[in-house]
Design a protein around this motif. Structure first.
Motif, PDB file in Angstrom:
ATOM      1  N   THR A  45     -84.204  36.373 -27.822  1.00 25.95           N
ATOM      2  CA  THR A  45     -83.734  37.545 -27.904  1.00 25.95           C
ATOM      3  C   THR A  45     -82.711  37.793 -26.844  1.00 25.95           C
ATOM      4  O   THR A  45     -81.511  38.003 -27.139  1.00 25.95           O
ATOM      5  CB  THR A  45     -84.249  38.807 -28.497  1.00 25.95           C
ATOM      6  OG1 THR A  45     -85.317  38.472 -29.507  1.00 25.95           O
ATOM      7  CG2 THR A  45     -83.567  40.049 -28.828  1.00 25.95           C
ATOM      8  N   GLN A  46     -83.051  37.749 -25.655  1.00 24.66           N
ATOM      9  CA  GLN A  46     -82.174  37.957 -24.632  1.00 24.66           C
ATOM     10  C   GLN A  46     -81.064  36.898 -24.489  1.00 24.66           C
ATOM     11  O   GLN A  46     -79.870  36.978 -24.292  1.00 24.66           O
ATOM     12  CB  GLN A  46     -82.933  38.081 -23.270  1.00 24.66           C
ATOM     13  CG  GLN A  46     -83.645  39.402 -23.295  1.00 24.66           C
ATOM     14  CD  GLN A  46     -84.445  39.395 -21.842  1.00 24.66           C
ATOM     15  OE1 GLN A  46     -84.902  38.343 -21.398  1.00 24.66           O
ATOM     16  NE2 GLN A  46     -84.574  40.594 -21.429  1.00 24.66           N
ATOM     17  N   LYS A  72     -79.956  35.178 -27.039  1.00 26.32           N
ATOM     18  CA  LYS A  72     -78.845  35.636 -28.086  1.00 26.32           C
ATOM     19  C   LYS A  72     -77.739  36.652 -27.433  1.00 26.32           C
ATOM     20  O   LYS A  72     -76.735  36.564 -27.990  1.00 26.32           O
ATOM     21  CB  LYS A  72     -79.585  35.753 -29.331  1.00 26.32           C
ATOM     22  CG  LYS A  72     -80.192  34.693 -30.061  1.00 26.32           C
ATOM     23  CD  LYS A  72     -81.354  35.422 -31.231  1.00 26.32           C
ATOM     24  CE  LYS A  72     -81.812  34.312 -31.980  1.00 26.32           C
ATOM     25  NZ  LYS A  72     -82.565  34.881 -33.295  1.00 26.32           N
ATOM     26  N   ASP A  73     -78.571  37.600 -26.973  1.00 26.30           N
ATOM     27  CA  ASP A  73     -77.540  38.853 -26.648  1.00 26.30           C
ATOM     28  C   ASP A  73     -76.659  38.340 -25.550  1.00 26.30           C
ATOM     29  O   ASP A  73     -75.543  38.636 -25.527  1.00 26.30           O
ATOM     30  CB  ASP A  73     -78.550  39.786 -25.948  1.00 26.30           C
ATOM     31  CG  ASP A  73     -79.432  40.573 -27.080  1.00 26.30           C
ATOM     32  OD1 ASP A  73     -79.081  40.402 -28.038  1.00 26.30           O
ATOM     33  OD2 ASP A  73     -80.272  41.378 -26.375  1.00 26.30           O
ATOM     34  N   ALA A 122     -79.575  40.239 -19.013  1.00 24.24           N
ATOM     35  CA  ALA A 122     -79.640  40.817 -20.440  1.00 24.24           C
ATOM     36  C   ALA A 122     -80.508  42.362 -20.665  1.00 24.24           C
ATOM     37  O   ALA A 122     -81.331  42.662 -19.838  1.00 24.24           O
ATOM     38  CB  ALA A 122     -80.133  39.746 -21.432  1.00 24.24           C
TER      39      ALA A 122
END
Length: 109
Positions: free
Chosen positions: A90-91, A93-94, A21
């Motif tokens: 966050t990663q 989600k990415d 990511a």
């Protein structure tokens, strides 16, 4: 819910996410620092062996490797201090690995 997702992700999975990511997470940065520490130990041993031998060119090559690895670590550290660390969530989600409930809960807040 964010803390529950963070507990479910192991350190090895976090490092794998850090490799795939965008951004760098905390566990990935720790692995990078440990890798550079072991590289420094190996290069220090090589430097000691190079100085104990009478070959001048080997010493120059090992010194060049030490300078290059130190410069790489310095540049990585300065780049990371400018960009900052990214959370594992966050990663996830990415990449699209975040649980569906987590996306809905973050939209509500």
């Amino acid at each position: 819910m964010v803390n529950q997702t963070n507990q479910n992700v192991s350190a090895a999975n976090a490092v794998l996410l850090g490799a795939l990511a965008p951004g760098v997470n905390g566990p990935t940065w720790s692995v990078i620092k440990i890798t550079f520490l072991t590289l420094g130990v190996c290069l220090a041993a090589m430097l000691g062996l190079a100085f104990s031998s009478s070959d001048f060119t080997m010493s120059i090559h090992v010194i060049l490797l030490v300078v290059l690895s130190s410069l790489l670590l310095l540049l990585l550290s300065s780049f990371l201090s400018q960009t900052g660390l990214v959370s594992v969530e966050t990663q996830m989600k990415d990449i699209g690995l975040a649980p569906k409930g987590q996306d809905e809960a973050s939209k509500e807040n």
